[in-house]
Design a protein around this motif. Structure first.
Motif, PDB file in Angstrom:
ATOM      1  N   ALA A 116     -23.565 -34.009  14.779  1.00 58.02           N
ATOM      2  CA  ALA A 116     -24.951 -34.450  14.935  1.00 58.02           C
ATOM      3  C   ALA A 116     -25.614 -34.623  13.573  1.00 58.02           C
ATOM      4  CB  ALA A 116     -25.737 -33.449  15.785  1.00 58.02           C
ATOM      5  N   ASP A 117     -25.349 -33.704  12.664  1.00 55.47           N
ATOM      6  CA  ASP A 117     -25.883 -33.825  11.305  1.00 55.47           C
ATOM      7  C   ASP A 117     -25.325 -35.064  10.617  1.00 55.47           C
ATOM      8  OD1 ASP A 117     -27.404 -31.427  11.380  1.00 55.47           O
ATOM      9  OD2 ASP A 117     -25.627 -30.258  10.920  1.00 55.47           O
ATOM     10  N   TYR A 118     -24.040 -35.327  10.829  1.00 56.59           N
ATOM     11  CA  TYR A 118     -23.426 -36.498  10.201  1.00 56.59           C
ATOM     12  C   TYR A 118     -24.066 -37.778  10.721  1.00 56.59           C
ATOM     13  CZ  TYR A 118     -19.790 -39.177   7.847  1.00 56.59           C
ATOM     14  OH  TYR A 118     -19.124 -40.036   7.009  1.00 56.59           O
ATOM     15  N   ALA A 119     -24.325 -37.833  12.026  1.00 57.32           N
ATOM     16  CA  ALA A 119     -24.985 -39.010  12.594  1.00 57.32           C
ATOM     17  C   ALA A 119     -26.367 -39.203  11.989  1.00 57.32           C
ATOM     18  CB  ALA A 119     -25.075 -38.864  14.112  1.00 57.32           C
ATOM     19  N   GLY A 325     -14.497 -42.701   2.217  1.00 57.60           N
ATOM     20  CA  GLY A 325     -15.022 -41.362   2.435  1.00 57.60           C
ATOM     21  C   GLY A 325     -16.464 -41.347   2.881  1.00 57.60           C
ATOM     22  N   SER A 326     -16.977 -42.483   3.345  1.00 60.31           N
ATOM     23  CA  SER A 326     -18.339 -42.547   3.877  1.00 60.31           C
ATOM     24  C   SER A 326     -18.302 -43.191   5.252  1.00 60.31           C
ATOM     25  CB  SER A 326     -19.249 -43.353   2.942  1.00 60.31           C
ATOM     26  OG  SER A 326     -18.895 -44.735   2.957  1.00 60.31           O
ATOM     27  N   GLY A 327     -19.407 -43.085   5.984  1.00 64.31           N
ATOM     28  CA  GLY A 327     -19.506 -43.724   7.288  1.00 64.31           C
ATOM     29  C   GLY A 327     -18.397 -43.280   8.227  1.00 64.31           C
ATOM     30  N   ALA A 328     -17.870 -44.232   8.998  1.00 70.47           N
ATOM     31  CA  ALA A 328     -16.823 -43.919   9.965  1.00 70.47           C
ATOM     32  C   ALA A 328     -15.588 -43.344   9.289  1.00 70.47           C
ATOM     33  CB  ALA A 328     -16.464 -45.176  10.758  1.00 70.47           C
ATOM     34  N   ASP A 329     -15.266 -43.824   8.089  1.00 75.82           N
ATOM     35  CA  ASP A 329     -14.091 -43.345   7.366  1.00 75.82           C
ATOM     36  C   ASP A 329     -14.253 -41.883   6.973  1.00 75.82           C
ATOM     37  OD1 ASP A 329     -11.576 -43.634   5.898  1.00 75.82           O
ATOM     38  OD2 ASP A 329     -12.811 -43.560   4.095  1.00 75.82           O
ATOM     39  N   GLY A 330     -15.464 -41.483   6.595  1.00 74.71           N
ATOM     40  CA  GLY A 330     -15.699 -40.088   6.230  1.00 74.71           C
ATOM     41  C   GLY A 330     -15.812 -39.167   7.428  1.00 74.71           C
ATOM     42  N   ARG A 331     -16.172 -39.739   8.588  1.00 76.82           N
ATOM     43  CA  ARG A 331     -16.400 -38.925   9.785  1.00 76.82           C
ATOM     44  C   ARG A 331     -15.095 -38.469  10.443  1.00 76.82           C
ATOM     45  NH1 ARG A 331     -19.514 -42.324  12.224  1.00 76.82           N
ATOM     46  NH2 ARG A 331     -17.895 -43.217  13.562  1.00 76.82           N
ATOM     47  N   THR A 332     -13.974 -39.149  10.173  1.00 81.09           N
ATOM     48  CA  THR A 332     -12.732 -38.873  10.908  1.00 81.09           C
ATOM     49  C   THR A 332     -12.295 -37.418  10.802  1.00 81.09           C
ATOM     50  OG1 THR A 332     -11.454 -39.634   8.984  1.00 81.09           O
ATOM     51  CG2 THR A 332     -11.896 -41.245  10.724  1.00 81.09           C
ATOM     52  N   SER A 333     -12.371 -36.833   9.621  1.00 81.49           N
ATOM     53  CA  SER A 333     -11.930 -35.447   9.450  1.00 81.49           C
ATOM     54  C   SER A 333     -12.849 -34.487  10.186  1.00 81.49           C
ATOM     55  CB  SER A 333     -11.880 -35.092   7.961  1.00 81.49           C
ATOM     56  OG  SER A 333     -10.966 -35.910   7.285  1.00 81.49           O
ATOM     57  N   LEU A 334     -14.149 -34.736  10.142  1.00 80.74           N
ATOM     58  CA  LEU A 334     -15.099 -33.878  10.846  1.00 80.74           C
ATOM     59  C   LEU A 334     -14.877 -33.963  12.353  1.00 80.74           C
ATOM     60  CD1 LEU A 334     -17.385 -32.063   9.738  1.00 80.74           C
ATOM     61  CD2 LEU A 334     -18.993 -33.865  10.375  1.00 80.74           C
ATOM     62  N   GLU A 335     -14.541 -35.143  12.855  1.00 76.35           N
ATOM     63  CA  GLU A 335     -14.254 -35.301  14.280  1.00 76.35           C
ATOM     64  C   GLU A 335     -13.008 -34.527  14.683  1.00 76.35           C
ATOM     65  OE1 GLU A 335     -16.027 -39.674  15.453  1.00 76.35           O
ATOM     66  OE2 GLU A 335     -14.119 -39.591  14.375  1.00 76.35           O
ATOM     67  N   LEU A 336     -11.974 -34.561  13.838  1.00 76.71           N
ATOM     68  CA  LEU A 336     -10.756 -33.816  14.140  1.00 76.71           C
ATOM     69  C   LEU A 336     -11.023 -32.320  14.164  1.00 76.71           C
ATOM     70  CD1 LEU A 336      -7.717 -33.664  14.636  1.00 76.71           C
ATOM     71  CD2 LEU A 336      -7.381 -33.763  12.152  1.00 76.71           C
ATOM     72  N   ILE A 355     -16.117 -36.188  21.887  1.00 78.08           N
ATOM     73  CA  ILE A 355     -17.267 -35.367  21.494  1.00 78.08           C
ATOM     74  C   ILE A 355     -18.388 -36.267  20.986  1.00 78.08           C
ATOM     75  CG2 ILE A 355     -18.081 -33.509  20.011  1.00 78.08           C
ATOM     76  CD1 ILE A 355     -15.206 -32.486  19.888  1.00 78.08           C
ATOM     77  N   GLY A 356     -19.428 -36.403  21.793  1.00 77.50           N
ATOM     78  CA  GLY A 356     -20.579 -37.219  21.421  1.00 77.50           C
ATOM     79  C   GLY A 356     -21.861 -36.528  21.829  1.00 77.50           C
ATOM     80  N   PRO A 357     -23.006 -37.184  21.680  1.00 82.19           N
ATOM     81  CA  PRO A 357     -24.277 -36.584  22.094  1.00 82.19           C
ATOM     82  C   PRO A 357     -24.196 -36.072  23.530  1.00 82.19           C
ATOM     83  CG  PRO A 357     -24.658 -38.627  20.910  1.00 82.19           C
ATOM     84  CD  PRO A 357     -23.167 -38.529  21.111  1.00 82.19           C
ATOM     85  N   GLY A 358     -24.707 -34.871  23.726  1.00 83.74           N
ATOM     86  CA  GLY A 358     -24.633 -34.233  25.031  1.00 83.74           C
ATOM     87  C   GLY A 358     -23.521 -33.218  25.137  1.00 83.74           C
ATOM     88  N   ASP A 359     -22.512 -33.333  24.286  1.00 82.81           N
ATOM     89  CA  ASP A 359     -21.431 -32.351  24.238  1.00 82.81           C
ATOM     90  C   ASP A 359     -21.884 -31.206  23.325  1.00 82.81           C
ATOM     91  OD1 ASP A 359     -18.992 -30.956  23.359  1.00 82.81           O
ATOM     92  OD2 ASP A 359     -17.900 -32.608  24.300  1.00 82.81           O
ATOM     93  N   PRO A 360     -21.756 -29.946  23.765  1.00 80.79           N
ATOM     94  CA  PRO A 360     -22.210 -28.837  22.906  1.00 80.79           C
ATOM     95  C   PRO A 360     -21.500 -28.769  21.570  1.00 80.79           C
ATOM     96  CG  PRO A 360     -20.969 -28.026  24.807  1.00 80.79           C
ATOM     97  CD  PRO A 360     -21.263 -29.471  25.061  1.00 80.79           C
ATOM     98  N   PHE A 362     -20.912 -31.264  19.733  1.00 82.39           N
ATOM     99  CA  PHE A 362     -21.512 -32.283  18.867  1.00 82.39           C
ATOM    100  C   PHE A 362     -22.573 -31.664  17.968  1.00 82.39           C
ATOM    101  CE2 PHE A 362     -24.552 -35.847  18.141  1.00 82.39           C
ATOM    102  CZ  PHE A 362     -23.691 -36.758  17.558  1.00 82.39           C
ATOM    103  N   THR A 363     -23.264 -30.661  18.475  1.00 85.76           N
ATOM    104  CA  THR A 363     -24.354 -30.026  17.729  1.00 85.76           C
ATOM    105  C   THR A 363     -23.977 -28.666  17.162  1.00 85.76           C
ATOM    106  OG1 THR A 363     -25.207 -29.203  19.838  1.00 85.76           O
ATOM    107  CG2 THR A 363     -26.183 -31.228  18.964  1.00 85.76           C
ATOM    108  N   SER A 364     -22.802 -28.156  17.485  1.00 87.24           N
ATOM    109  CA  SER A 364     -22.344 -26.878  16.957  1.00 87.24           C
ATOM    110  C   SER A 364     -20.826 -26.836  17.010  1.00 87.24           C
ATOM    111  CB  SER A 364     -22.915 -25.713  17.782  1.00 87.24           C
ATOM    112  OG  SER A 364     -22.330 -24.489  17.382  1.00 87.24           O
ATOM    113  N   MET A 365     -20.186 -26.472  15.906  1.00 88.38           N
ATOM    114  CA  MET A 365     -18.731 -26.453  15.879  1.00 88.38           C
ATOM    115  C   MET A 365     -18.140 -25.400  16.815  1.00 88.38           C
ATOM    116  SD  MET A 365     -17.144 -28.750  14.071  1.00 88.38           S
ATOM    117  CE  MET A 365     -17.644 -30.094  12.986  1.00 88.38           C
TER     118      MET A 365
END
Length: 382
Positions: A116-119, A325-336, A355-360, A362-365
């Motif tokens: 959520a912070d990344y978005a 390392g920015s945008g979608a390219d930077g987000r991949t590791s955080l998503e994993l 994991i998107g908005p509405g998934d717990p 998404f706002t907390s690891m």
């Protein structure tokens, strides 16, 4: 949304940079990297909540302006680039402030504590010529990773089949005496988030997108909120299967990536950074020796480093292009990592994009769970 800084604004002059956070990573990595590229960049200011620390940093590094207030520095110095070297819980606020001031950002990992912070950071980026916020993923850079990335992308080594990604380090009790470490709210996670993220990012950079994750995690030694070890099974979109281990319980410290392909095994073994000699390519028996020799020609030795990533970032700024390392390219590791934690806490297989908005998660690891799920309960021995 900030007013985009056009690339021609950097033409014919050095990039004006400011360092936020004057602790060990700022002193030991960011300032030396900036100094190494002094023909391209000048450090005009440093910011730290500790005035004495900021002033000492500036004195030692020849930086003209010390600040304790980020907004004041941004308004008075108007830097083109802000490098962020503070604890993770501050990254979102500081990155957004810099972007809104029209500055590009280079932020230490983890970039922010949650997806959520990344978005929220992505929403503040410019369009076209920027500004953009990129993450310090220096292990992607250097001659060794460049050569192996090319070989894999071209299919020279055949289809990737089996992958091992290992970050097994050792951290003692004193390491966790720093108040923000080992806490979900301030660090965002344990060794998966704060240590293994580098090797996982390099693995993803080499192999492309993943499709599903199954994981376990535990607190086996340290009295912290987060895990101190995790393991995961990852399936890639290309069909390759990977094992991932992240630990701070390992006296014999090593960072390792191994990729078994149809025609060769590629292995990288190092600790905190790699050179050409740290890579090994073992061809299959039927590969001609001349071809294997070409694979092993890494060219001049360019170690992975903050300097090499910063060099490419500055080139992106001058070209007005989104940096790696920015945008979608930077987000991949955080998503994993989010998927790893969700699987560990729930015991379920997690799919890419789940994991998107509405998934717990998404706002907390840790998914706002009140405590560890049974599958990851702290082990207690008699």
């Amino acid at each position: 949304m900030p007013t985009p800084q056009s690339a021609p604004g950097f033409t014919g002059r050095r990039i004006r940079a400011a360092v936020v956070g004057t602790g060990a990573i700022g002193r030991g990595s960011h300032l030396p990297a900036l100094a190494a590229l002094a023909d391209e960049v000048e450090v005009v200011a440093a910011v730290d909540v500790d005035a004495a620390a900021a002033e000492e940093f500036c004195r030692a590094g020849g930086v003209p302006h010390a600040y304790t207030d980020l907004d004041r520095m941004l308004a008075e110095q108007r830097p083109d680039l802000v490098t962020i070297c503070t604890p993770p819980t501050l990254h979102r606020e500081q990155t957004v402030a810099a972007l809104r001031a029209g500055a590009w950002v280079w932020c230490e990992k983890p970039p922010v504590p949650t997806l959520a912070d990344y978005a929220a950071v992505e929403a503040e980026e410019g369009a076209g010529a920027g500004p953009y916020a990129s993450i310090v993923f220096q292990h992607r850079f250097g001659s060794g990773s460049r050569q192996v990335r090319r070989l894999l992308a071209e299919g020279a080594l055949g289809r990737p089949l089996v992958v091992h990604c290992q970050t097994t380090w050792h951290r003692d009790t004193a390491y966790y005496a720093v108040p923000w470490r080992g806490r979900w709210a301030t660090e965002g996670g344990g060794p998966a988030m704060g240590h293994g993220i580098h090797q996982m990012d390099l693995m993803l950079d080499l192999l492309g997108p993943w499709s599903e994750v199954r994981a376990m995690a535990g607190r086996l030694v340290h009295d912290v909120e987060t895990e101190d070890v995790s393991t995961a099974l990852v399936r890639f979109a290309n069909g390759a299967l990977a094992t991932v281990v992240n630990s701070v319980l390992s006296p014999d410290e090593v960072s390792r990536i191994r990729v078994d392909c149809e025609r060769a095994t590629v292995e990288l073994t190092h600790l905190y950074g790699h050179r050409n000699a740290d890579w090994r390519i073992t061809p299959a028996p039927d590969v001609p020796g001349e071809e294997a020799a070409r694979w092993r020609d890494f060219g001049p030795d360019v170690p992975s480093s903050h300097v090499e990533q910063l060099r490419e970032l500055i080139a992106s700024m001058r070209a007005g292009e989104r940096p790696r390392g920015s945008g979608a390219d930077g987000r991949t590791s955080l998503e994993l990592i989010a998927a790893l934690y969700k699987s560990a806490f729930t015991g379920a297989t997690v799919l890419a994009g789940e994991i998107g908005p509405g998934d717990p998660f998404f706002t907390s690891m840790h998914g706002d769970a009140p405590g560890w799920a049974p599958a990851v309960a702290r082990e207690v021995t008699a």
